[in-house]
Enzyme design. Structure first.
Site, PDB file in Angstrom:
ATOM      1  N   GLU A 346       0.818  -1.213   0.000  1.00  0.00           N
ATOM      2  CA  GLU A 346       0.000   0.000   0.000  1.00  0.00           C
ATOM      3  C   GLU A 346       0.848   1.259   0.000  1.00  0.00           C
ATOM      4  O   GLU A 346       0.614   2.187  -0.776  1.00  0.00           O
ATOM      5  CB  GLU A 346      -0.938   0.003   1.208  1.00  0.00           C
ATOM      6  CG  GLU A 346      -1.941  -1.129   1.242  1.00  0.00           C
ATOM      7  CD  GLU A 346      -2.866  -1.139   0.033  1.00  0.00           C
ATOM      8  OE1 GLU A 346      -2.903  -0.158  -0.726  1.00  0.00           O
ATOM      9  OE2 GLU A 346      -3.541  -2.152  -0.169  1.00  0.00           O
ATOM     10  N   HIS A 433      -4.278  -6.313 -11.831  1.00  0.00           N
ATOM     11  CA  HIS A 433      -3.794  -7.207 -10.788  1.00  0.00           C
ATOM     12  C   HIS A 433      -3.258  -8.514 -11.366  1.00  0.00           C
ATOM     13  O   HIS A 433      -2.542  -9.245 -10.687  1.00  0.00           O
ATOM     14  CB  HIS A 433      -4.903  -7.504  -9.785  1.00  0.00           C
ATOM     15  CG  HIS A 433      -5.380  -6.284  -9.062  1.00  0.00           C
ATOM     16  ND1 HIS A 433      -6.415  -5.507  -9.523  1.00  0.00           N
ATOM     17  CD2 HIS A 433      -4.942  -5.697  -7.920  1.00  0.00           C
ATOM     18  CE1 HIS A 433      -6.594  -4.487  -8.690  1.00  0.00           C
ATOM     19  NE2 HIS A 433      -5.715  -4.582  -7.711  1.00  0.00           N
TER      20      HIS A 433
END
Length: 531
Positions: A346, A433
């Site tokens: 993140e 992804h």
């Protein structure tokens, strides 16, 4: 597990998300990691004040006008400084967003590479097209209405240059929530004359205490009026807050009387905070020790970690607008998404946002996701925590699949059932992804090599597209190459072919032309069919 990021400056970027105990206050975290010997092309160590001074110097009106003239920009074009990297050899790489007649140019970002003497020897641009539109007057009938959802933003006039010929456009941001409860920040770009949708991307993408995943750890905390808080003064004021299962607003500080946090189980609400805070400090230490970057934005300022978002929320995300990471508690609120690699993933979206600003769509989106996976692995190896043994898998601790398998594999990405092992002409149409698998696979081959390998007791067997054998150069060198390519060479529109060129340039700058490191970079890209 997806992972998240966003930015609203003139260049394109996105907010990203992961999914498709007792403590003593003070300095804490991983010890300085082992580093490979690198020549003068490696980043120089800059304090927050030195970095800020360089940015301010480059961002003056006179300096920007001189640079624009030196690199041959048009009379209506302007520059806005986004980031500055100085290397040990004195060279400076300044990243700019571009404007045209005062309007932000989306996809117009560029990097000016200067020698120690200040000569601009070359420029890397996100687009080769001339930034020019015939008029900056939009057709009134084509201006989109401001979305009604909470958190939406009124349309702003921009120049769209990321694909094809630059055109005048509107950028609209729609707020609210996505179907799974993730905050929504949908950016839509429409032609200002015809109303045709040109591009769309999601700004929020689905990311001593007793921790749940890392055992007993030391934490950086602060004492205020006899109460301890999870505020890390040694790392720019990194702070961990409690959202108490809410889906908006600011979180509340965790407080503790004796500075002993959590019990290692999800039942204690402090435990998720311990993991998140620990992950943030490890990531901070990694970027500072290994890449000489003082904080996510390089300015020495800390970030916020929010835990306990939503109810049964199986995701985590980074949001540049609040400079914060947010974590859900997972299935049945029993598996918080706060492991070391998730936190590093993140926060690394924030680094990408403040450097290359890779668009979160197409091949650049895959590279964006892969960058966060790559540095998640690098932070794990730097931390070397015995409870979370370093490996080349993503999300192996949080059991998001419910069967003990990781979310993603770097040695053979297709083992997750969706990710790509090798590049092909359709890679840009695959969810980011999964297209990220190409770069993840490249990084594994560059670090470890192909075929049967074993690292820290984990066995791998990495294939190659051309049946070649690749001998890795080690993660210490591989991470230096990827960071230099990201921070100095890549732009918002970089695709896999351009990423190959960027890493070759980076490896050459670090280890010399014709070096084994450069040859291995080339071999690893060929092994994933990027030639």
């Amino acid at each position: 597990m997806r992972i998240s990021k966003k930015t609203r400056i003139s260049a394109l970027a996105a907010t990203a998300a992961l999914v498709a105990a007792g403590v003593t206050a003070g300095t804490a975290g991983a010890s300085a990691p082992k580093q490979a010997d690198v020549p003068g092309g490696a980043p120089a160590a800059l304090s927050a004040s030195q970095y800020t001074k360089m940015v301010k110097a480059a961002d003056t009106a006179d300096a920007k006008a001189a640079t624009a003239k030196e690199i041959g920009l048009g009379s209506k074009e302007g520059l806005e400084v986004k980031d500055v990297i100085k290397n040990q050899d004195g060279s400076v790489h300044t990243r700019y967003a571009r404007t045209f007649d005062g309007l932000p140019v989306l996809g117009g970002d560029l990097v000016v590479h200067e020698t120690k003497s200040g000569y601009a020897k070359r420029v890397t641009k996100a687009t080769k097209a001339e930034i020019k539109v015939s008029t900056t007057t939009a057709a009134a009938a084509q201006k989109p209405a401001t979305p009604k959802a909470k958190g939406s933003e009124a349309p702003r006039k921009v120049v769209w240059a990321a694909t094809g010929k630059p055109v005048l456009a509107w950028e609209t941001v729609t707020g609210g929530l996505q179907k799974d409860g993730t905050p929504n920040e949908l950016h839509t770009v429409t032609d200002a004359q015809t109303g045709k949708k040109l591009y769309e991307y999601q700004g929020i993408h689905n990311g001593t205490g007793e921790s749940m995943y890392a055992g007993s750890v030391e934490l950086g905390t602060s004492d205020a009026d006899g109460k301890f808080t999870l505020t890390d003064a040694d790392r720019g004021g990194n702070q961990t807050l409690d959202l108490a299962n809410g889906q908006g607003g600011e979180g509340s500080p965790f407080t503790d009387d004796d500075d002993k946090w959590g019990d290692g189980t999800a039942a204690d609400k402090q435990t998720a905070a311990v993991d998140a805070h620990y992950g943030a400090q490890l990531t901070w230490d990694y970027y500072k020790n290994v890449h000489k970057r003082d904080g996510i934005a390089g300015d020495g300022k800390g970030a916020v970690s929010n835990v306990h978002y939503g109810d049964n929320y199986v995701n985590a995300f980074w949001d540049d607008s609040c400079f914060c990471m947010t974590y859900g508690d997972g299935e049945n609120n029993e598996h918080p998404l706060t492991s070391i690699d998730v936190a590093a993933h993140e926060m690394s979206h924030g680094v990408t946002s403040h450097t290359a600003g890779l668009e979160y769509a197409g091949e650049s989106g895959g590279l964006n996701e892969a960058t966060s996976d790559i540095f998640a692995a690098a932070v794990e190896f730097s931390a070397d925590n015995p409870e979370d043994v370093p490996d080349y898998m993503v999300g192996e601790e949080i059991d998001i699949n419910g069967d003990g398998t990781p979310l993603r594999y770097m040695d053979e990405p297709s083992k997750d059932g969706s990710s790509l092992d090798f590049w092909d002409e359709n890679a840009g149409d695959v969810d980011v992804h999964y297209s990220s698998g190409i770069a993840n696979h490249f990084f594994f081959l560059l670090s470890v090599g192909s075929g049967e390998r074993e690292v820290n007791g984990v066995k791998y067997n990495s294939p190659t597209a051309d049946d070649s054998t690749v001998e890795g150069i080690g993660i210490e060198k591989a991470e230096q190459i990827w960071y230099k390519a990201l921070s100095e060479e890549m732009t918002s529109t970089t695709d896999y072919a351009a990423a190959r060129a960027a890493t070759v340039t980076a490896a050459t700058g670090l280890y010399g032309e014709g070096s084994e490191e450069v040859k291995t970079v080339e071999a690893a890209w060929a092994a994933v069919n990027v030639k």
